[in-house]
Design a protein around this motif. Structure first.
Motif, short mmCIF file in Angstrom:
data_model
loop_
_atom_site.label_atom_id
_atom_site.label_comp_id
_atom_site.label_asym_id
_atom_site.label_seq_id
_atom_site.Cartn_x
_atom_site.Cartn_y
_atom_site.Cartn_z
N GLN A 26 56.74 43.13 3.83
CA GLN A 26 56.14 42.54 2.63
C GLN A 26 56.86 43.03 1.39
O GLN A 26 57.20 42.24 0.50
CB GLN A 26 54.67 42.94 2.55
N PHE A 27 57.08 44.32 1.34
CA PHE A 27 57.70 44.87 0.15
C PHE A 27 59.14 44.38 0.01
O PHE A 27 59.61 44.11 -1.10
CB PHE A 27 57.66 46.40 0.22
N GLU A 28 59.81 44.26 1.13
CA GLU A 28 61.20 43.82 1.08
C GLU A 28 61.33 42.44 0.44
O GLU A 28 62.28 42.15 -0.27
CB GLU A 28 61.79 43.78 2.49
N ARG A 29 60.34 41.63 0.69
CA ARG A 29 60.41 40.29 0.10
C ARG A 29 60.43 40.35 -1.42
O ARG A 29 61.03 39.51 -2.07
CB ARG A 29 59.19 39.48 0.52
N SER A 88 62.80 34.48 7.34
CA SER A 88 62.76 34.45 8.80
C SER A 88 61.86 35.53 9.35
O SER A 88 61.27 35.39 10.41
CB SER A 88 64.17 34.63 9.35
N LYS A 89 61.71 36.61 8.58
CA LYS A 89 60.84 37.68 9.04
C LYS A 89 59.40 37.27 8.79
O LYS A 89 59.02 36.96 7.67
CB LYS A 89 61.15 38.96 8.28
N LYS A 90 58.64 37.33 9.84
CA LYS A 90 57.23 36.92 9.71
C LYS A 90 56.44 38.05 9.10
O LYS A 90 56.65 39.22 9.42
CB LYS A 90 56.68 36.57 11.08
N LEU A 91 55.53 37.70 8.24
CA LEU A 91 54.69 38.71 7.63
C LEU A 91 53.35 38.77 8.33
O LEU A 91 52.85 37.76 8.82
CB LEU A 91 54.47 38.37 6.16
N LEU A 92 52.81 39.96 8.31
CA LEU A 92 51.46 40.10 8.86
C LEU A 92 50.48 39.52 7.85
O LEU A 92 50.82 39.25 6.71
CB LEU A 92 51.15 41.58 9.08
#
Lengths: 778, 614
Positions: A701-704, B120-124
């Motif tokens: 989340q933070f990376e985004r 592409s990375k799915k978030l929780l």
């Protein structure tokens, strides 16, 4: 109020009690026990002595006769020495004490008062200070928190705000005419004076050029009733809206399935009707509508909403066994899904072709046309994958000669074993390639007549394929076992096969244009049926590439290793097409022979050092080095005999060996020609963030939020400015006052209302209705 | 719900607005005509409606605000409702309407290439607070990308290209033909320097593409502004010159001489002699890190920080003599070619190579990496020219056998590949920027008067500089360079003052050497290893996991159902449920892994129909 009264009562009663006690004292004093009295010492001394004497006498006979109670209270039993209440079994009542010898009226009133006091319950003790303070605090806290809670949304908003500008209240930029701003302004020049005189004469506005006095008057007179009407209208609208909302909510809550069904049907009917009318009236709009539905279908196709995967569908699936309705519902849903996901028929001109295609699609199992050759353009990605596919397919072609290379996974001597296996695999591959060459040659011999046969038999082939794939799925498990058994032996056989010439094939750059005959295909199918180990390679000629339908069958590990080996050999031995340059270097004539000679020369020159083997060795070492090491805690000689030449038992060794957890797979696992360093760059890591800040719970989340660069190098000027705006802006030289209710839109009068509105919006509507009623009555 | 009526009077106001619109520009001198109608008299229905519409908000405001300010407020107030619900274009003074109101729309694809967030990375599932932050970040990204896409309009120049008439091979077009066809200014960029005396030349263009430095094997070193042909300096260092390179600006030149590394200024004055770098064969300058990478005969790769004059690291490649080196402009990784056919990738922060790629069977002769860091071209003694993909797979994409092989390779800014083979230079082109050059047909060929000894495309000019045994040749290669330069970054026309300013800024923005790694975007990632480690340490220190969920504590129940047995039972139930969840999750993970393993090795192109596979 009540408390006050009670207090008064208490006060009066206390007074009366006091009076009484005084009286008592007056009465009692003379008879009082002379313990403390010291004024009349003489006779009291005598009395005591006498009493003592009596006591001693009575105690002489050993028995305690009866102890005379000390006279402390009044009692009915009157001894000559003291007063005692013993024996009467009655409590002494105050009034009894008051009983005079003769009844007197003056005492009756006192008695009455006393009775009244008795009938009242006793007042509880007041709470102690701390409790009172605590309660006060609690109440105060509740009140203030309630009062403050109305600020919550504002606080939240301010916290979320991108930027806060202080002071909060903005000076409204007013477009005042110059005359207003400069109060001292006067028309000075004659021209100005003249103009103004004319304006004044004609009653034209001087200050505001847009409104004449007449207009102003009319504006002022904007009738009250108009305003009222407007207000009423608005209110009506709002009420209607709230009605509708309520209605919708009610309808939403209805649980009757039948009702919903009816509603749904009605809606569908209506939509259909609307569409028909629309088609008549406005064909373009109808077309648009149609497009919309098409889009919805596409969305459905993408999202697969009506599949059996939803929560509802799953629950229904469980119920379907027992419940007819549920079954129906499920079927309905499936039908819907089918309807939505069905491909629409295209234009009627190419209908026949289309039909053919559709048929083919229906017939062919999806595994067959998974990979489609895209445009003929040399897309390197496609090309690579295709070639690899082709390779695999090719390897599967002749099952007798080409077995599944299985490396027996012995845990002890894995390293050596694997090395050996790799080499053997290298060999194998060469042989395979040569075999394929031969096969292709045979193919070339019979290129004619293929086309004719193709159309006729394609249907059959397809159906056959379908059946085959189904069969295969069933027999999957069996086949797996069989392969495991058979492969070991086959491997040996394979090794013995004579190696054919070392012709190298340009696999890497080869275009996937391998043509195949139907006969081959059929043969293949048969083989698959018979052997169960092999899979059909359905090949659609021309556009569709082949691809093995279920790779699950092969043990993935082995396959990968094989692929790796193949690739590496391939990479370096591909014969790249030589370039035809216009201007060749002067020293070298680009003749094929000479080239070959050169190659030969190079080969001779590098005959000694096998680059590939060295590299593979290096890679193996790197892999070994990067593997987490097992910890061996075994001490030889503990618990058993030790000494030179004695090995601790395997059991013990196993027991004290702590196996290291298997790390993540290496990045170069599938890249044979690459060694990627897996070590962490700690110097770079020092620059990375290693704490996830507050509202985030996961580092993703933070990376985004930090992925977009904010520097001016990567952004336009405006974007950069916006990304770097300060969170708080203060105007220099202005006093920042605390926030006021008026600043954020609350009016002091309607403050309570607002908070109420926020709490329970339902009440609003009720109140609203009431107001409305009132209005309508008026 | 959907049939809920809109707030009352929605339809009529629209009409009114139009009327209001028509009446808006009325001036007081026009009012005179309608003035005869008395103020108190009831106006016509449309008129009254307009009034109502226009002044309603004003009224409500005026009740609160003192009367005095109302005239001044008027324009603002009347404007407000219009802004709120009027998407129509504003009227200008002249009455003309903007036919394209609002900002120009930006096509989605144009903005897409400026998107940086990896979705592409799915978030929780996240909390609302977190979600709002994420939304803000995404909105920002979108806006900045749109802005960037919009500003692409400002890139006025377009790349040119050579196109043969149908059937004509562009490789047949000679330099003379090109020179004849182009304008004088461009034609002047083609020139030959006949310097037969001092042997094969190495050359280097400065970052702006304005200056050219070259050094002959026999000690001839010169620097010139090649556009104006103004000579800056010319010296003979009386020693063999192996390589020459400009440092961050054209004022400093690093020359690898026979023994040591020397640095000269643009007057030809020797500023430094760096004895720690000896027997250098190749030089490479990393402009954003201010690092001069040197490869030596002794097998050392040395990084020299030219901003502070310190050697950052000296890495031993353990592969013998190093004479093939190039840099990856995308991530500043140094590529070294070795005699055993491998190419190794180096960063100053790591003592071992970041990656080692086996490219050829013979010794690697030359390596070149394109400006996007996507492709690496290698050539070796086995006469093959291969192009590798550097995006993680390191696999060859195309290969070609060349007669005699290519001794020197260079990529241009737009992805053209030049190869020097003997006395011939071939240039291959792909389709547009960042695409793979197709090795089938050369785009241009040129024969030189001597054997090629160095190749470099000039930045921001369609020119290929070739240093050979007969001197220097400047070739015209249409479509080679980026037509638009960033004036703040590399301005070919900058003055001395501007250069000094730029130097200060560049030094302030210097990237630390240890940040060089294969993925330059790694800095935007969280250091998970440290994070986990810290978490573990904290847990050890505290003795419990502060972020762990509190264990389930059954609530006491009435009517004797709170017996110890039932409590235990309830506890067990919850525990079992959690356990089952865990098992389920791990199973799912396993399945996913298996799936990946199944799909990965094949590396097939995903079909559109894959999503229907069950």
């Amino acid at each position: 109020m009540c408390e006050n009264e009670a207090e008064k009562m208490i006060a009066t009663s206390a007074e009366s009690l006091l009076a009484l006690s005084q009286q008592e004292e007056l009465v009692d004093l003379p008879k009082d026990y002379p313990l403390s009295a010291s004024d009349d010492e003489g006779d009291s001394d005598g009395e005591r002595k006498h009493q003592k004497l009596l006591e001693t006498i009575s105690s002489l006979d050993g028995k305690n006769r009866w102890r005379l109670a000390e006279r402390s209270e009044a009692s009915l039993k009157v001894s000559e020495f003291h007063v005692s209440s013993e024996g009467t079994r009655e409590k002494l009542v105050l009034s009894d004490l008051l009983q005079p010898i003769k009844t007197s009226s003056s005492l009756a009133t006192v008695k009455k008062q006393l009775n009244r006091v008795k009938s009242k319950k006793t007042v509880e003790l007041p709470l102690n200070k701390e409790d009172v303070a605590r309660i006060h605090r609690e109440v105060a806290f509740n009140k203030t928190s309630q009062a403050l809670s109305k600020w919550d949304p504002i606080v939240l908003k301010n916290r979320k705000a991108q930027q806060l500008v202080f002071p909060l209240e903005k000076e409204q930029t007013a477009f005042a005419p110059i005359e207003h701003v400069l109060s001292g302004w006067k028309a000075r020049t004659p021209l100005e004076q003249e103009i103004f005189s004319i304006l004044h004469k004609n009653k034209q506005p001087v200050t505001d050029p847009l409104l004449t006095p007449v207009e102003k008057a009319s504006l002022k007179a904007m009738s009250l009733e108009e305003a009222k009407m407007r207000r009423a209208e608005l209110q009506r609208a709002r009420a209607l809206q709230s009605y509708y909302e309520a209605k919708a909510r009610r309808e939403k809550k209805i649980k009757s399935k039948k009702y919903h069904k009816v509603v749904k049907k009605g809606k569908a009917k209506k939509a259909l009707k609307d569409f028909e009318t629309l088609q008549k009236v406005d064909p373009t709009a109808a077309l648009e509508e149609l497009e919309k539905t098409e889009k919805a279908r596409m969305m459905e196709r993408m999202s697969l909403k009506h599949q059996n995967s939803g929560k509802w569908a799953k629950s229904k699936a469980i119920m379907a066994k027992y419940d007819l309705e549920a079954r129906q519902a499920m079927q309905e849903q499936l039908a819907k899904n089918k309807e939505l996901t069905q491909k629409l028929q295209a234009a009627p001109e190419s209908e026949e072709e289309e039909e053919g295609v559709v048929e083919a699609e229906l017939l062919v199992p999806d595994v067959v046309n998974e990979v489609q050759l895209s445009a003929d353009g040399p897309n390197p990605w496609m090309l690579r994958s295709c070639t690899s596919d082709a390779k695999e397919a090719g390897t599967h072609k002749d099952p007798e000669q080409r077995p599944e290379p299985v490396v027996c996974e012995d845990s002890e001597s894995e390293g050596e074993e694997s090395a050996g296996a790799e080499e053997s695999l290298l060999k194998e591959f060469d042989e395979r390639r040569s075999l394929r060459k031969r096969l292709e040659l045979t193919q070339d011999a019979e290129p004619t007549g293929r086309q004719e046969a193709q159309d006729a038999t394609s249907q059959e082939v397809l159906s056959e394929l379908r059946a085959l794939s189904q069969k295969l799925r069933k027999e999957k498990r069996q086949s797996r076992k069989q392969t495991a058994d058979s492969t070991g032996t086959v491997l040996r056989v394979q090794r013995e096969e004579p190696a054919q010439g070392e012709e190298e094939e340009p696999l890497l750059l080869q275009r996937p244009e391998r043509v195949q005959t139907l006969e081959e295909l059929e043969e293949l199918g048969k083989e698959g049926c018979v052997q169960n180990t092999e899979l059909p390679r359905p090949v659609l000629q021309g556009q569709q590439m082949e691809r093995d339908p279920d790779k699950q069958l092969d043990a993935p590990k082995k396959k990968k290793r094989k692929a790796q080996m193949i690739d590496l050999q391939n990479l370096l031995t591909t014969k790249a097409p030589s370039v035809k340059s216009l201007a060749a270097p002067t020293t070298v004539e680009h003749l094929e022979d000479e080239e070959r000679d050169q190659k030969q020369m190079i080969r001779e020159a590098f005959a000694g050092d096998d680059v590939i083997r060295d590299f593979l060795k290096e890679k193996r070492e790197a892999v070994e080095a990067s593997k987490p090491k097992d910890v061996d805690l075994m001490l030889p000689g503990w618990g058993e005999w030790g000494g030179v030449g004695l090995q601790p038992s395997a059991k013990k060794r196993r027991r004290f060996l702590i196996k290291a957890p298997e790390g993540p797979p290496r990045k170069d696992k599938n890249l044979p020609n690459v060694i990627i360093n897996e070590k962490r760059n700690i110097h770079a890591a020092a620059h990375q963030v290693h704490v996830v800040p507050y509202p985030f719970t996961h580092h993703h989340q933070f990376e985004r939020t930090i992925q977009t660069p904010i520097g001016s190098t990567w952004n336009t000027q405006r974007a950069f400015q916006k990304l770097t705006t300060p969170k708080v802006v203060t105007k220099p030289g202005h006093i920042i006052k605390p926030i006021k209710a008026e600043d954020v839109g609350y009016r002091s009068s309607s403050r309570s209302d607002l908070s109420v509105v926020q709490r329970n919006p339902k009440q609003l509507s009720v109140r609203h209705k009431k107001q409305l009623k009132k209005n309508s009555v008026e | 719900m959907e049939t809920a009526p809109k707030p009352g009077g929605d339809a009529p106001p629209k009409k009114n607005k139009l009327q209001a619109k028509r009446k808006k520009p009325r001036r007081y001198w026009e009012e005179e005509e309608t003035a005869p109608t008395p103020a108190g008299a009831s106006p016509g229905p449309p008129h009254s409606k307009k009034r109502k519409q226009e002044f309603r908000p004003q009224r409500s405001k005026n009740t609160l605000i003192q009367k005095k300010s109302w005239i001044s407020k008027k324009p603002q107030v009347s404007k407000k409702p219009r802004e709120q619900r009027n998407p129509e274009p504003q009227r200008t003074l002249s009455g003309a309407q903007d036919p394209f109101p609002g900002p120009a729309p930006v096509p989605e694809e144009a903005a897409l290439k400026f998107r940086r967030i990896d979705k592409s990375k799915k978030l929780l599932h996240s909390k609302s607070k977190t979600r709002s932050r994420l939304e803000v970040a995404e909105a920002e990204e979108k806006e900045t990308s749109v802005r960037a896409a919009r500003s692409e309009l400002l890139l006025a120049e377009e790349p040119g290209f050579l196109e043969g008439e149908d059937g004509e091979d562009t490789a047949k077009i000679r330099q003379a033909d090109i020179v004849e066809a182009v304008d004088i200014a461009s034609a002047a960029k083609h020139f030959d320097l006949n310097l037969r005396q001092f042997g094969p030349y190495r050359l280097n263009y400065s970052q702006t593409g304005r200056h050219l430095a070259f050094g002959g094997r026999r000690g001839h070193v010169a620097a010139l502004d090649w556009v104006t042909k103004k000579l800056m300096c010319e010296i003979n260092v009386m020693e063999a010159v192996r390589d020459i390179r400009f440092l961050h600006s054209e004022a400093l030149i690093a020359v690898a001489q026979n023994r040591w590394l020397h640095i000269y200024d643009n007057q030809g004055i020797e500023l430094h002699c760096i004895r720690r770098c000896d027997r250098i064969t190749r030089l490479e300058f990393l402009p954003f890190h201010f690092l001069l990478a040197t490869a030596s005969e002794t097998g050392f790769l040395t990084y020299l920080d030219v901003s502070v004059g310190k050697i950052v690291t000296a890495l031993n490649a353990r592969a013998g003599r190093l004479d093939v080196m190039t840099q990856n402009p995308y991530n500043a990784v140094i590529h070294l070619g070795h005699s055993n056919g491998t190419v190794s990738l180096w960063s100053p922060a790591v003592k071992e190579p970041l990656a080692k790629i086996l490219c050829h069977r013979g010794a690697v002769r030359t390596v070149a990496v394109d400006s996007t860091g996507t492709y690496m071209a290698t050539s070796a003694l086995d006469h093959q020219l291969k192009i590798f993909d550097l995006r993680g797979t390191f696999q060859p994409l195309s290969a070609r056998t060349l007669p005699k092989g290519a001794g020197y390779l260079a990529f241009s800014q737009r992805g053209l590949l030049a190869a020097g083979m003997g006395d011939v230079v071939n240039v291959w082109a792909g389709q547009g920027k960042g695409s793979l050059p197709s090795l089938e047909q050369p785009y241009l060929t040129h024969r030189l008067s001597g054997h090629v000894h160095s190749l470099q495309f000039c930045p921001f000019e369609d020119v290929l500089g070739v240093g050979h045994s007969g001197g220097i040749t400047s070739m015209l290669v249409p479509g080679a360079a980026e037509p638009n330069f960033d004036g703040l970054e590399n301005n070919p026309y900058r003055s001395r003052k501007q250069r000094q300013e730029w130097e200060v800024k560049a030094l302030l923005e210097k990237v630390p050497a240890e940040l060089i790694c294969l993925d330059p975007r790694a800095l935007a990632e969280v250091d998970v290893v440290t994070l986990e480690q810290e978490k573990k340490e904290r847990m050890e220190r505290l003795g419990y996991d502060p972020e762990a969920k509190a264990p389930f504590q059954p609530k006491p129940k009435q009517k004797g159902r709170s017996s110890t047995a039932s409590l235990v039972k309830r506890k067990r139930k919850v525990m079992d449920e959690e356990h089952r969840d865990k098992v389920r999750q791990s199973l799912e993970q396993q399945q996913e892994q298996q799936k990946q393993e199944k799909t990965k090795p094949t590396g097939t192109w995903p079909s559109a129909l894959d999503r229907f596979v069950r």
